[in-house]
Every structure is written in structure tokens, then in C-alpha cells.
Scaffold this active site. Structure first.
Site, short mmCIF file in Angstrom:
data_model
loop_
_atom_site.label_atom_id
_atom_site.label_comp_id
_atom_site.label_asym_id
_atom_site.label_seq_id
_atom_site.Cartn_x
_atom_site.Cartn_y
_atom_site.Cartn_z
N HIS A 1 -2.71 11.07 0.55
CA HIS A 1 -2.19 10.83 1.91
C HIS A 1 -1.55 12.15 2.37
O HIS A 1 -0.37 12.22 2.67
CB HIS A 1 -1.20 9.67 1.91
CG HIS A 1 -0.97 9.03 3.26
ND1 HIS A 1 -1.15 7.70 3.50
CD2 HIS A 1 -0.60 9.56 4.45
CE1 HIS A 1 -0.86 7.42 4.77
NE2 HIS A 1 -0.53 8.54 5.37
N GLU B 1 -3.43 -0.10 8.25
CA GLU B 1 -2.25 0.28 9.02
C GLU B 1 -2.39 -0.26 10.43
O GLU B 1 -3.45 -0.15 11.04
CB GLU B 1 -2.09 1.81 9.14
CG GLU B 1 -1.60 2.50 7.90
CD GLU B 1 -1.46 4.01 8.09
OE1 GLU B 1 -1.19 4.46 9.23
OE2 GLU B 1 -1.64 4.73 7.10
N GLU C 1 -7.32 8.66 6.10
CA GLU C 1 -7.58 9.30 7.40
C GLU C 1 -8.05 10.74 7.34
O GLU C 1 -7.29 11.69 7.58
CB GLU C 1 -6.31 9.25 8.27
CG GLU C 1 -5.85 7.87 8.64
CD GLU C 1 -4.81 7.88 9.76
OE1 GLU C 1 -4.33 8.95 10.13
OE2 GLU C 1 -4.50 6.79 10.26
N TYR D 1 -4.24 1.75 15.81
CA TYR D 1 -3.01 1.73 16.60
C TYR D 1 -3.26 1.52 18.08
O TYR D 1 -2.40 1.10 18.82
CB TYR D 1 -2.26 3.05 16.41
CG TYR D 1 -1.67 3.18 15.02
CD1 TYR D 1 -0.34 2.81 14.79
CD2 TYR D 1 -2.41 3.64 13.94
CE1 TYR D 1 0.22 2.90 13.53
CE2 TYR D 1 -1.85 3.74 12.68
CZ TYR D 1 -0.54 3.37 12.48
OH TYR D 1 0.02 3.45 11.23
N ASN E 1 -7.22 2.03 9.86
CA ASN E 1 -5.92 2.20 10.50
C ASN E 1 -6.16 2.15 11.99
O ASN E 1 -6.94 2.95 12.54
CB ASN E 1 -5.29 3.55 10.13
CG ASN E 1 -4.92 3.62 8.65
OD1 ASN E 1 -4.98 2.61 7.93
ND2 ASN E 1 -4.53 4.80 8.19
N ARG F 1 0.86 -1.19 0.00
CA ARG F 1 0.00 0.00 0.00
C ARG F 1 0.89 1.24 0.00
O ARG F 1 1.69 1.42 0.92
CB ARG F 1 -0.91 -0.02 1.24
CG ARG F 1 -1.71 1.24 1.43
CD ARG F 1 -2.68 1.15 2.61
NE ARG F 1 -3.35 2.42 2.73
CZ ARG F 1 -3.16 3.29 3.72
NH1 ARG F 1 -2.35 3.01 4.72
NH2 ARG F 1 -3.79 4.45 3.73
#
Ligand code: LGS
Length: 463
Positions: A136, A368, A182, A311, A309, A92
Site C-alpha cells: 500500500h 474501500e 491501487e 469513492y 475502491n 483489511r
């Protein structure tokens, strides 16, 4: 290696071998143009908001910028060979708008298109499927200077024009297209606050205006990609968190609802339900952007996948951040990464459950997931990144668990392929499966990369 380290490694290898993923699971790594490419003045590329932002003293923690970054622009062969060594089946990456249209609109720069075509050819030759992200965060600078970038509604038309040119040219070879990476991050941190480019600091009104225009740009771009690439898989990538209140106090419960509305539901409801959440329309009533009739219908285009994504989780209490969202992050006891984010592997499972239950996307990807920890290069040149290795494997375990529970998770992309420019934090945090010596550009696969290759190898053994 000491006996203690040998035992530790054996335990991680056992864990890697015990992760049972379906044989068609996509296992990849992710990057973004500004974070790795460098060569900002080469190949006809025009300036971006991040070039500008990083050169203003005080904006970046270590005073650095992405002028050279990983010099990936000049090292495509070497980097694709490393991806192959890791056993990746997908990669990606993002396309830099100002390599294609150096002024944001106007003359098309053939060298820019050729660069991404060459990357794509190398990937396909190596048996790696390209997943391209069209935005991005590196907006062409002239478009920022015209009406403050995403605050200008007509930027939507410029974005759609860029998408049309790019997908028309590269769509024969790239079949997986992501419109945006995002929305929450670049609109709130870049337009609401001053942390990321463009560093506007305009509060909630600016963040929500930029968000609305970017959502509209997403919605208008989807049919254009479908027309140009009839067999495309099209999606968007959101950064989502499972959210829980820090206590049973009504004020914390309500703050958690508002935070979850701000980061998750505002975007998910618009994209999947064609409406903004009613409770958040109320919370935002004094800072709402201009929403025109038909906008939300246009935003809610059918998608082939949602990329998440993830985290960390968010444990939230009442507070004053992001007014009028007004929250404060609570930090439970536990392990934290170099970024100060709690390690909580179950967050990956929980967010997939949450999205699947409430929005039922056709397919899901973790686009991600990863962790920054300080790395030490040992005397023999190796990097034994225990914490990152464990983070990656324990999160992959949760991905396997979600698939067992029937969630349509099709792939996992590790953030990130190699250490790179981590936005406002500069080169301090290292997230890579591959270590980069930024003085020499030497790449070294870390232990986490070797373990990832073990998981990938198991999958390939199943083919
Ligand atoms: O490098 C970025 C990674 C690292 O951690 C990548 O380009 C982004 O897409 C993504 O946002 N990334 C990331 N996100 C973790 C959560 C962000 C929280 C924002 C806090 C800012 C101080």
C-alpha cells in the site's frame, strides 16, 4: 439531542435496519500501514518513500507526517477491541515491506514479521478475518533510490522476494492476500505527477512504466503466494470509477473514453484479458514503457477476487490533465465531501455492474468506500457525523442492490477504521468510523460507527 436530531437519527437507524445483506456478507474496515502505524523507527523498521516524502517541506497540506499517526503499532489490543465493538467480521490492513526487509532486500527482520503475526492472532481471537495487502505504497527507501523505484524493471524480483518471505511466514494464519493497492493512484500521482511519494513528476511515460512493472510484479507474485499458501484467496485492489462524458459533444465523449481507458481499462484488461486496450496503446503511443514478449501473459494470472475502491463517479470533459489522456473533471451540482468529491451512491452499484459485465471476476469485494467530512466533538464527547453516516448507509444500500441483482459481491470494507494520515492532505480530512484525537490518541466511536455496528449486528443475528 434536539428533537430534530432525534428524528434524523431515527431515520438513519431505519435505513440501517432496512439494508438487507446476505448472512455470509463480509463487513469490515480498511487501513494502511503508513496511515496508522507510526513507530517509524521502531521494531527494526527501515525508511520508506513516504517517510522521505513527508519530511520535505511543502509536500503535505498541513506540514505533518506519519511518524506517529494513530500510534497503532503500540495499540493493537485496544484497536482490535474497537473493531470487535463495531461488529466487524474482517479487517483489511497492509504490511509495511520495510518492517520485514528494512533495506528492501537482504536481512529479514523477525520483529516486523512478529508484529503482523501478533496483529493476526488478536484478530483471529476476536473472530475477525485478516485481509492483508502486501503493498500500500510504502516502498523501502533504498529501493526507491536504486533506479527510481518502480521505474526499474528488476524491482519486480525484489517485490516477489518480499512476498515470498512474508506469505511463507504468515500464510498459515492469513488466507486472504492482496498483491497491490491501487496501481493507478501511486503510479500516476507519485510517478506521473508530484502529488504523492516518490513525487517524481515524470509524466505519462513514468506513470506507465511504473504501472507496467507493478502489474508484472503482481503477476509474478500470484503463483508464489499460491505455492506458499495453497488455500489462499488471492486478489488485487484497483481504484475504479464509472465514467460518463459531461456532454454529447464528440470531444467530451472521446475524453471520457480516454480517461476510462487510463484509470479503469488499462489495468482491468491487462489483468483479466492479458492485453492492454488497443485504443489506449494508440493514445499512449509516444509514451509507452518497454513491454517484453510474455509480460502480459504473466500479468494475467487467474485470481480469486477483485477488490474495488470506490469513492465517486467521474464526469469527464475534454481538457489538458494527464497528457496525453487530456481530460478535465466536470463537477455536477450536488453534495461534495471535504475532499471535493461528489457524493453519488449509485457509483458503487454502477462500478460493480461495469466490472461484472466486462470482466466477470469470480468474486468481488468493495475494499474501500467512505467519506471525509469535518467532525465536531460535542460537549458530551460524542461525534454526530450525519453526512458520513448517510454516505455509508446509502452506499451500503447500493451494495445490497448489486447482490440482489446477482453480482458476486462478497464483502464491503469501509474506509476507514479510524481517522488517520490522509497522504498529501495530512490529518485534515477525517474518514474514520472512529474519531482519533491526535493530541491524546483517544479513540471515540462516531455515530457512523454505531450505525455500521447496527448493520453488522443484523448480519450476526442471521447466523
Ligand atoms: O486513504 C486513502 C483513501 C481515501 O480516499 C487510501 O489509502 C487509498 O487506498 C485510497 O486512494 N483512498 C481514497 N481514494 C479516493 C480517490 C483518490 C483520488 C486521488 C485524488 C488525489 C488528489
Amino acid at each position: 439531542m434536539s428533537a430534530n436530531h432525534t428524528n434524523k437519527l431515527e431515520r438513519l437507524q431505519q435505513l440501517a435496519n432496512s439494508i438487507s445483506l446476505p448472512k455470509d456478507m463480509v463487513l469490515g474496515a480498511a487501513t494502511a500501514s503508513y496511515q496508522i502505524e507510526g513507530a517509524i523507527n521502531e521494531g527494526g523498521r527501515g525508511p520508506t518513500v513516504w517517510d522521505h516524502f513527508t519530511h520535505i517541506p511543502g509536500n503535505i497540506a498541513d506540514g505533518t507526517n506519519g511518524d506517529i499517526a494513530c500510534d497503532h503499532y503500540h495499540r493493537l489490543e485496544e484497536d482490535v477491541a474497537l473493531m470487535k465493538e463495531l461488529g466487524l467480521t474482517a479487517y483489511r490492513f497492509s504490511i509495511c515491506w520495510s518492517r520485514i526487509l528494512p533495506n528492501g532486500r537482504g536481512p529479514i527482520n523477525e520483529d516486523g514479521l512478529a508484529f503482523y503475526e501478533r496483529l493476526t492472532d488478536l484478530l483471529l481471537e476476536a473472530g475477525i478475518t485478516p485481509y492483508a495487502t502486501l503493498y500500500h505504497w510504502d516502498l523501502p527507501l533504498p529501493l526507491q533510490e536504486e533506479g527510481n523505484g518502480w521505474l526499474r524493471r528488476n524491482l519486480v524480483e525484489d517485490y516477489v522476494h518480499y512476498v515470498n518471505i512474508t506469505t511463507k511466514r504468515l500464510g498459515a494464519k492469513i488466507k486472504h492476500w492482496t498483491t497491490f493497492n491501487e496501481l493507478f493512484t501511486f503510479t500516476w500521482w507519485g510517478y506521473g505527477l508530484k502529488e504523492d511519494a516518490p513525487g517524481l513528476g515524470g509524466g505519462a511515460k513514468a506513470a506507465l512504466t511504473a504501472s507496467h512493472h507493478a502489474l508484472l510484479a503482481h503477476g509474478k507474485a500470484v503463483p508464489v503466494i499460491r505455492k506458499n499458501v495453497p488455500d489462499a484467496q488471492i486478489g488485487i485492489v484497483l481504484d475504479l470509477n464509472p465514467v460518463t462524458p459531461a456532454s454529447n459533444a464528440p470531444a467530451d465523449i472521446d475524453a471520457a473514453r480516454r480517461f476510462e481507458g487510463c484509470q479503469n481499462r488499462w489495468y482491468l484488461d491487462a489483468i483479466f484479458k492479458g492485453q492492454y486496450p488497443a485504443d489506449m496503446l494508440e493514445t499512449y503511443k509516444d509514451v509507452l514503457p518497454a513491454i517484453e514478449p510474455g509480460d502480459l501473459d504473466e500479468i494475467a494470472q487467474p485470481l480469486d477476487y477483485l477488490g474495488i475502491n470506490i469513492y465517486r463517479r467521474s464526469v469527464i470533459e475534454d481538457g489538458t490533465e494527464f497528457a496525453p489522456v487530456n481530460f478535465k473533471r466536470h463537477l455536477p451540482e450536488g453534495q461534495y465531501t471535504q475532499m471535493g468529491w461528489e457524493v453519488h451512491p449509485q457509483c458503487l452499484y454502477d462500478i460493480l455492474q461495469y466490472v461484472n459485465t466486462n470482466y466477470s471476476p469470480k468474486q468481488l469485494y468493495i475494499t474501500e468506500n467512505g467519506a471525509a467530512f469535518p467532525d465536531t466533538v460535542e460537549a458530551d464527547g460524542s461525534i454526530q457525523d450525519w453526512d458520513r453516516s448517510s454516505y455509508m448507509l446509502t452506499h451500503l444500500e447500493q451494495a445490497a442492490r448489486a447482490i440482489e441483482d446477482g453480482i458476486p459481491l462478497k464483502g464491503y470494507f469501509c474506509w476507514t477504521l479510524m481517522d488517520n494520515f490522509e497522504w498529501a492532505e495530512g490529518y485534515l480530512p477525517r474518514f474514520g468510523l472512529i474519531h482519533v484525537d491526535f493530541g491524546t490518541q483517544k479513540r471515540t466511536i462516531k455515530q457512523s460507527g454505531k450505525l455500521y455496528a447496527m448493520v453488522a449486528g443484523q448480519l450476526q443475528g442471521k447466523l
